[in-house]
Every structure is written in structure tokens, then in C-alpha cells.
Design a protein around this motif. Structure first.
Motif, PDB file in Angstrom:
ATOM      1  N   ASN A  89       0.460  -1.028   0.176  1.00 55.14           N
ATOM      2  CA  ASN A  89      -0.024   0.067   0.144  1.00 55.14           C
ATOM      3  C   ASN A  89       0.966   1.648  -0.195  1.00 55.14           C
ATOM      4  N   ARG A  90       2.086   1.326  -0.313  1.00 51.13           N
ATOM      5  CA  ARG A  90       2.839   2.258  -1.126  1.00 51.13           C
ATOM      6  C   ARG A  90       2.289   2.875  -2.463  1.00 51.13           C
ATOM      7  N   PRO A  91       1.919   4.222  -2.567  1.00 51.12           N
ATOM      8  CA  PRO A  91       1.747   5.274  -3.424  1.00 51.12           C
ATOM      9  C   PRO A  91       2.922   5.489  -4.540  1.00 51.12           C
ATOM     10  N   ARG A  92       2.921   5.078  -5.363  1.00 50.30           N
ATOM     11  CA  ARG A  92       4.270   5.358  -6.408  1.00 50.30           C
ATOM     12  C   ARG A  92       4.605   7.053  -6.022  1.00 50.30           C
ATOM     13  N   PRO A  93       6.040   7.042  -5.250  1.00 53.08           N
ATOM     14  CA  PRO A  93       5.978   8.802  -4.822  1.00 53.08           C
ATOM     15  C   PRO A  93       5.777   9.852  -5.940  1.00 53.08           C
ATOM     16  N   ILE A  94       6.008   9.801  -6.469  1.00 57.25           N
ATOM     17  CA  ILE A  94       5.854  10.611  -7.437  1.00 57.25           C
ATOM     18  C   ILE A  94       4.917  10.258  -8.807  1.00 57.25           C
ATOM     19  N   PRO A  95       4.197  10.761  -9.550  1.00 60.63           N
ATOM     20  CA  PRO A  95       3.208   9.811 -10.249  1.00 60.63           C
ATOM     21  C   PRO A  95       3.687  10.096 -11.521  1.00 60.63           C
ATOM     22  N   PRO A  96       3.093   9.445 -12.571  1.00 58.61           N
ATOM     23  CA  PRO A  96       3.780   9.771 -14.266  1.00 58.61           C
ATOM     24  C   PRO A  96       2.811  10.829 -14.398  1.00 58.61           C
ATOM     25  N   ALA A  97       3.161  12.064 -14.671  1.00 59.22           N
ATOM     26  CA  ALA A  97       2.386  13.281 -15.397  1.00 59.22           C
ATOM     27  C   ALA A  97       1.414  13.098 -16.563  1.00 59.22           C
ATOM     28  N   GLY A  98       0.813  13.203 -16.665  1.00 60.69           N
ATOM     29  CA  GLY A  98      -0.091  14.593 -16.513  1.00 60.69           C
ATOM     30  C   GLY A  98      -1.947  12.467 -15.463  1.00 60.69           C
ATOM     31  N   SER A  99      -0.826  12.218 -14.886  1.00 64.00           N
ATOM     32  CA  SER A  99      -1.580  10.733 -13.741  1.00 64.00           C
ATOM     33  C   SER A  99      -2.133  11.716 -13.123  1.00 64.00           C
ATOM     34  N   ALA A 100      -3.481  12.091 -12.161  1.00 67.56           N
ATOM     35  CA  ALA A 100      -3.846  12.776 -10.743  1.00 67.56           C
ATOM     36  C   ALA A 100      -3.468  11.710  -9.735  1.00 67.56           C
ATOM     37  N   ILE A 101      -3.893  10.063 -10.233  1.00 62.30           N
ATOM     38  CA  ILE A 101      -4.381   8.628  -9.167  1.00 62.30           C
ATOM     39  C   ILE A 101      -2.815   8.413  -9.161  1.00 62.30           C
ATOM     40  N   ALA A 102      -2.650   8.178  -7.561  1.00 61.67           N
ATOM     41  CA  ALA A 102      -1.114   7.481  -7.435  1.00 61.67           C
ATOM     42  C   ALA A 102      -0.901   5.962  -7.601  1.00 61.67           C
ATOM     43  N   GLN A 103      -0.542   5.357  -8.448  1.00 63.95           N
ATOM     44  CA  GLN A 103      -0.696   4.095  -8.437  1.00 63.95           C
ATOM     45  C   GLN A 103      -0.460   3.319  -7.270  1.00 63.95           C
ATOM     46  N   SER A 104      -0.640   2.316  -6.628  1.00 68.31           N
ATOM     47  CA  SER A 104      -0.571   1.844  -5.784  1.00 68.31           C
ATOM     48  C   SER A 104       0.965   0.351  -5.867  1.00 68.31           C
ATOM     49  N   GLY A 105       1.678   0.005  -5.255  1.00 70.81           N
ATOM     50  CA  GLY A 105       2.620  -0.673  -5.216  1.00 70.81           C
ATOM     51  C   GLY A 105       3.202  -0.644  -3.687  1.00 70.81           C
ATOM     52  N   PHE A 106       4.519  -1.692  -4.271  1.00 68.96           N
ATOM     53  CA  PHE A 106       5.484  -1.776  -2.859  1.00 68.96           C
ATOM     54  C   PHE A 106       6.656  -1.006  -2.542  1.00 68.96           C
ATOM     55  N   TYR A 107       7.269  -0.663  -1.505  1.00 69.19           N
ATOM     56  CA  TYR A 107       8.516  -0.147  -0.842  1.00 69.19           C
ATOM     57  C   TYR A 107       9.611  -1.552  -0.987  1.00 69.19           C
ATOM     58  N   LEU A 108      10.909  -2.102  -1.163  1.00 69.36           N
ATOM     59  CA  LEU A 108      11.430  -2.770  -1.223  1.00 69.36           C
ATOM     60  C   LEU A 108      12.947  -2.790   0.178  1.00 69.36           C
ATOM     61  N   MET A 109      12.319  -3.523   1.611  1.00 70.06           N
ATOM     62  CA  MET A 109      13.666  -3.040   2.146  1.00 70.06           C
ATOM     63  C   MET A 109      13.699  -4.619   1.882  1.00 70.06           C
ATOM     64  N   MET A 110      15.514  -3.976   1.988  1.00 70.14           N
ATOM     65  CA  MET A 110      16.399  -4.914   1.577  1.00 70.14           C
ATOM     66  C   MET A 110      17.526  -5.169   2.968  1.00 70.14           C
TER      67      MET A 110
END
Length: 260
Positions: A89-110
């Protein structure tokens, strides 16, 4: 003038108190939003200043969080991919240009086992999109099976999201797993290894590993705070204007009635 004040205030106690409440709430909330914006600007300026300081070496430690917080750091070691933690449930830090909705994804902790030291440093390697068809499918990421140099910024944690339950580690720690939040202390106890009391958020250094590291600046959201502040101040002004105009209208009606 005294008669006008008497009709606007004294004869309209409920309306006056209601207007004062709306004005107080609107102004208070507006000032709070402005303070939030100023706090973010100050934090960003402090972070920028600390990043201009000499780059530290994780391998030259031990370091405390207070010594290295928000500083640039280079760590040399080898990743332990089987102990990776994918933060959901981590949104993309900076959404792509022209996109108002942040895409959901993961942060990888290693975890990165530091070269020449019996110590592990957890690295936030970046963001990857979620598989919308199967939430349990982890994104493909390339991890070098050798000693690497990792450069990043030191933080206390990778950020937190709302989580139901205790957040205790119940899954197998010897294979990659999905979690809502990351508990640095709990990870150290679960693995029984010595580790740095902070994490390293990796910077984009041209590594082609399938992860995005276009981290949002700390000033992100400042414009939103200013917009919210304007809305709250506008509400306060509208409350005052409604109270004043309705009172003047009532006063004029009374004057016309008395004149008749």
C-alpha cells in the motif's frame, strides 16, 4: 451607529455566536494549514542543508541515528534477498505526468550485510508496482549476488501506513514477505543479528534493477496546504459576510416598518 450595533449584535445573540464560531474554526484551521506548509518547507530546507554535508560511510561506524539522520551515506556490502520485506500500500512517490491518481505498489526493504563488519543495514531500495491480478505476486527485481556500493539518505524509518492489528512478525522470516509496516527493532530481534539503528533510502544512481527511486520532495503537498488554508479563510469570511448582510437586511426591514 450604536443603534445599528445593537441590532446586529445584541438582538441577534444566537446568530452572532454562530458566526463567531464559524469564523474561529475557519481562521484556526487556516492558520494550522499554513503552519503545516511552513513546517514542510523548513524540514525540506534542513534536509537540503544536511545533504550538502560530507558523505558518510556506513562501514566506518558505528553510527547513531542522531549523528547521521538525513545525511548522505554510502554503504558497501552484500544484499540478503531472502530476508526482504515488501511494504504494501505504498503509492508511487511521484505519479507519472498527466496522472492525478497515484499508482499503488510496494517499497522493497532489503538488509545489506556490511563488508568487514558483523552488522546489517536495512535499505529502502525503491518502489515497484503491484500486480493487480494477484496481490501476492511480488514484482520482478534484479539483485546482484556480490558486494555492491549503495548510496542514499539516512532516515529513521521508511514511513508508516494505517494498520489493523499488532503488526507482529508472524510470517517466515527466511523468505521474502509482504508487510504493512516496517519495525526495525522487531526485525533485528527476529533475525538475531546486529543492525544499524536507521535505514538507508537508496538514491537513483543508474542501477537497472526494476525499481523506481524518484522520491517525492519533502515540500510535496505544500500547495495543497495553501489551498486548504484559502478554503478555511474563505469559509470564515463567508460566515462573517452572511452574518453582516443578513443583519443589515433585517435592520433595514425594521427601519422601514418603523417608518410606516
Amino acid at each position: 451607529m450604536n443603534k445599528l450595533f445593537f441590532n446586529l449584535v445584541t438582538k441577534r445573540i444566537v446568530a452572532t455566536l454562530s458566526a463567531l464560531l464559524v469564523i474561529a474554526i475557519g481562521c484556526g484551521a487556516g492558520v494550522w494549514q499554513l503552519s503545516r506548509a511552513n513546517t514542510k518547507i523548513a524540514l525540506a530546507a534542513n534536509l537540503q542543508a544536511r545533504q550538502q554535508m560530507p558523505i558518510l560511510s556506513a562501514n566506518a561506524g558505528p553510527w547513531t541515528l542522531e549523528e547521521v539522520s538525513e545525511r548522505r551515506m554510502i554503504a558497501r556490502g552484500q544484499y540478503i534477498p531472502e530476508a526482504a520485506v515488501w511494504l504494501d500500500n505504498r503509492p508511487r512517490p511521484i505519479p507519472p505526468a498527466g496522472s492525478a491518481i497515484a499508482q499503488s505498489g510496494f517499497y522493497l526493504m532489503m538488509p545489506l550485510r556490511l563488508e568487514g563488519k558483523d552488522e546489517v543495514l536495512w535499505v529502502n531500495r525503491g518502489w515497484a508496482p503491484r500486480n493487480n491480478e494477484n496481490r501476492e505476486t511480488l514484482p520482478p527485481v534484479h539483485t546482484l549476488n556480490k558486494v555492491v556500493n549503495v548510496e542514499g539518505i539516512v532516515f529513521a524509518h521508511p514511513g508508516k501506513v494505517f494498520e489493523l492489528g499488532s503488526g507482529k512478525i508472524t510470517a517466515d522470516i527466511n523468505k521474502p514477505r509482504i508487510e504493512q509496516n516496517f519495525d526495525l527493532v522487531a526485525e533485528g530481534k527476529a533475525h538475531s543479528w546486529a543492525q544499524s539503528p536507521f535505514i538507508l533510502r537508496e538514491l537513483e544512481v543508474g542501477t537497472e534493477d526494476g525499481l523506481l527511486r524518484d522520491w517525492a520532495p519533502l515540500t510535496s503537498g505544500v500547495d495543497r496546504h495553501y489551498a486548504y488554508a484559502f478554503q478555511w479563510f474563505a469559509l470564515a469570511f463567508a460566515g462573517f459576510l452572511f452574518w453582516l448582510l443578513s443583519g443589515l437586511r433585517q435592520y433595514k426591514r425594521q427601519e422601514l416598518t418603523n417608518g410606516d
